[in-house]
Design a protein around this motif. Sequence first.
Motif, PDB file in Angstrom:
ATOM      1  N   UNK A  53       0.853  -1.197   0.000  1.00 48.86           N
ATOM      2  CA  UNK A  53       0.000   0.000   0.000  1.00 48.86           C
ATOM      3  C   UNK A  53       0.883   1.238   0.000  1.00 48.86           C
ATOM      4  N   UNK A  54       0.587   2.166  -0.910  1.00 50.80           N
ATOM      5  CA  UNK A  54       1.352   3.415  -0.951  1.00 50.80           C
ATOM      6  C   UNK A  54       0.390   4.597  -0.970  1.00 50.80           C
ATOM      7  N   UNK A  55       0.837   5.683  -0.387  1.00 51.91           N
ATOM      8  CA  UNK A  55       0.092   6.946  -0.457  1.00 51.91           C
ATOM      9  C   UNK A  55       1.076   8.051  -0.824  1.00 51.91           C
ATOM     10  N   UNK A  56       0.834   8.671  -1.973  1.00 47.82           N
ATOM     11  CA  UNK A  56       1.718   9.719  -2.486  1.00 47.82           C
ATOM     12  C   UNK A  56       1.011  11.059  -2.341  1.00 47.82           C
ATOM     13  N   UNK A  57       1.681  11.999  -1.708  1.00 47.51           N
ATOM     14  CA  UNK A  57       1.138  13.348  -1.537  1.00 47.51           C
ATOM     15  C   UNK A  57       2.119  14.348  -2.116  1.00 47.51           C
ATOM     16  N   UNK A  58       1.601  15.286  -2.913  1.00 50.46           N
ATOM     17  CA  UNK A  58       2.461  16.307  -3.521  1.00 50.46           C
ATOM     18  C   UNK A  58       1.678  17.595  -3.683  1.00 50.46           C
ATOM     19  N   UNK A  59       2.368  18.713  -3.571  1.00 51.96           N
ATOM     20  CA  UNK A  59       1.774  20.025  -3.811  1.00 51.96           C
ATOM     21  C   UNK A  59       2.052  20.446  -5.251  1.00 51.96           C
ATOM     22  N   UNK A  60       1.000  20.861  -5.937  1.00 50.68           N
ATOM     23  CA  UNK A  60       1.130  21.280  -7.336  1.00 50.68           C
ATOM     24  C   UNK A  60       0.946  22.787  -7.404  1.00 50.68           C
ATOM     25  N   UNK A  61       1.917  23.454  -7.962  1.00 48.14           N
ATOM     26  CA  UNK A  61       1.912  24.915  -8.030  1.00 48.14           C
ATOM     27  C   UNK A  61       2.093  25.368  -9.465  1.00 48.14           C
ATOM     28  N   UNK A  62       1.312  26.365  -9.875  1.00 44.00           N
ATOM     29  CA  UNK A  62       1.429  26.927 -11.225  1.00 44.00           C
ATOM     30  C   UNK A  62       2.390  28.101 -11.218  1.00 44.00           C
ATOM     31  N   UNK A  63       3.291  28.144 -12.198  1.00 42.83           N
ATOM     32  CA  UNK A  63       4.268  29.223 -12.299  1.00 42.83           C
ATOM     33  C   UNK A  63       4.445  29.612 -13.760  1.00 42.83           C
ATOM     34  N   UNK A  64       5.207  30.685 -13.963  1.00 45.66           N
ATOM     35  CA  UNK A  64       5.657  31.100 -15.296  1.00 45.66           C
ATOM     36  C   UNK A  64       4.520  31.235 -16.294  1.00 45.66           C
ATOM     37  N   UNK A  65       3.563  32.109 -15.964  1.00 47.02           N
ATOM     38  CA  UNK A  65       2.479  32.368 -16.919  1.00 47.02           C
ATOM     39  C   UNK A  65       3.002  33.177 -18.100  1.00 47.02           C
ATOM     40  N   UNK A  66       2.647  32.738 -19.306  1.00 48.29           N
ATOM     41  CA  UNK A  66       3.042  33.469 -20.516  1.00 48.29           C
ATOM     42  C   UNK A  66       2.145  33.045 -21.673  1.00 48.29           C
ATOM     43  N   UNK A  67       1.482  34.029 -22.259  1.00 46.52           N
ATOM     44  CA  UNK A  67       0.691  33.816 -23.484  1.00 46.52           C
ATOM     45  C   UNK A  67      -0.283  32.653 -23.355  1.00 46.52           C
ATOM     46  N   UNK A  68      -1.027  32.634 -22.258  1.00 45.05           N
ATOM     47  CA  UNK A  68      -2.059  31.629 -22.097  1.00 45.05           C
ATOM     48  C   UNK A  68      -1.592  30.289 -21.577  1.00 45.05           C
ATOM     49  N   UNK A  69      -0.323  30.151 -21.234  1.00 40.13           N
ATOM     50  CA  UNK A  69       0.184  28.879 -20.729  1.00 40.13           C
ATOM     51  C   UNK A  69       0.825  29.078 -19.358  1.00 40.13           C
ATOM     52  N   UNK A  70       0.832  28.013 -18.586  1.00 35.51           N
ATOM     53  CA  UNK A  70       1.524  28.010 -17.297  1.00 35.51           C
ATOM     54  C   UNK A  70       2.319  26.718 -17.187  1.00 35.51           C
ATOM     55  N   UNK A  71       3.333  26.765 -16.362  1.00 36.10           N
ATOM     56  CA  UNK A  71       4.076  25.566 -16.028  1.00 36.10           C
ATOM     57  C   UNK A  71       3.644  25.103 -14.640  1.00 36.10           C
ATOM     58  N   UNK A  72       3.644  23.807 -14.424  1.00 31.15           N
ATOM     59  CA  UNK A  72       3.310  23.281 -13.105  1.00 31.15           C
ATOM     60  C   UNK A  72       4.562  22.687 -12.472  1.00 31.15           C
ATOM     61  N   UNK A  73       4.691  22.933 -11.186  1.00 24.16           N
ATOM     62  CA  UNK A  73       5.824  22.419 -10.421  1.00 24.16           C
ATOM     63  C   UNK A  73       5.284  21.527  -9.313  1.00 24.16           C
TER      64      UNK A  73
END
Length: 450
Positions: free
Chosen positions: A125-145
């Motif tokens: 059994x595994x449980x994976x937890x991660x925080x997803x953050x949006x960065x680097x907005x440009x021309x309608x796109x973002x990157x996720x970290x």
Amino acid sequence: MTMLKLFGIVLFCGLLSPSQQVLSGLSCAVSPGAMQKVLSDAILQNGLLQQHLQGLVLPNIMGEGGLLNSPTSITGLHLVQVRLPKLSVVLLPGIGVQLSIGAKLELSGNCLVGLLSELIDILVDVNITANIKCTNFESGTVQVVTEDCLCILGAIRIKLLSGLLSLSVNEIVLKQLTATLPGLLCPVVDIVVNLVNIQLLGTLNAVIPVGTAGTIHYQLASLPFTSGSFLGLDLDGAVKQVGGSIIPHDSSPSALPPLVDKLLVLGLRQSFLNAVLSLLIQIPPQTFTCTPEIFSSAGNLQKAIATLLPPGCSACRGTSPLSIRLTLSGSPLILLKDKKATVELAVLVQVFVRRSDGPIFNVLLLKADLSLNVHVSIAGGRLVLGLSLGSTSLSLESSDVGISNISNLRPHCSSLLAETLVPLINGALGIGIPLPNVLGIPLIKVDIQI
């Protein structure tokens, strides 16, 4: 502002916070439950996580603890199947989304205990937890970290065909998997999250045709914004005519009502709607004879005009029927207030006769300012506006025969416009205003508020 409260669907849009000053065509707020369903469908139901975990190979496990404490080695350990995956989401104010994935990983490999080699199956059994953050907005796109990825192991069940396995092997396996699985699973989660981001941006940034009149180019306008109760973003809506010219529209920051028990609230700004109406309502001038076959009050209108003609007007008497030309003047304007939507539209009404020798003789040129009641509905992912004539205000522009008092013409002109022009406008509006197909979720069970 027109509010669309959608029940039972998921939409990934945006909400203006007090600190944001983004000017756009659409805003919306999404509940945590709606966002959870979107990510669960994208990551789990579509098999994306299983696809990228398939064939995962783990390092060999070496230690003592087999039968009579013989040397034990587990080699060729690989992932066979991801069982019973579940996903949950928590919105972190000002940060992003906390993603938790729980699953049972079925592993298989070769186990060598002393001189005895056999297959080994491990279920962990595994449980994976991660925080997803949006960065680097440009021309309608973002990157996720993906940040702070944590992988916690739960129960481990080991199965050997011979059953010759001591309890200490469980400890060795647990220790080794605890040390190695996070370094293997967290990069996979990061890959999957970035792929999902690309998929979702593809539904937010889209060029949608509006019949043959033009297009609406929807595009993400800013970084997503999160609070503890909603996730939001803004969309630009560039309205383009055929040929590429953009119909400008100004917007002002505004707040949406709370979600309460709704999955999503979508706001369409008045200026954006006006731009789309200007694109849709492009009716060419309409010319026809003033007869009952065209509209029911044609005879009454002719009689009313006849009473206004001066006695000495030989040029305009004895010529029947009159001709009428309707021409739109300016752009339509939608008004949203007091829980009611109306469209204001100006129309030039020219009443004329054509002389036997050819030239047109202008009897009347009127300006009709229409107030049209709006009925709003959703059909096929489009916002459909249906208009009905509310009121008509007439003013005299010119008359070649000296007519000055037109007060008795208003009811007949209202009938003329309601029966000839309004159906044409509704025909043009019938294709609807295409809404962004955000996350590919159809717009159903919609409650519209103005």
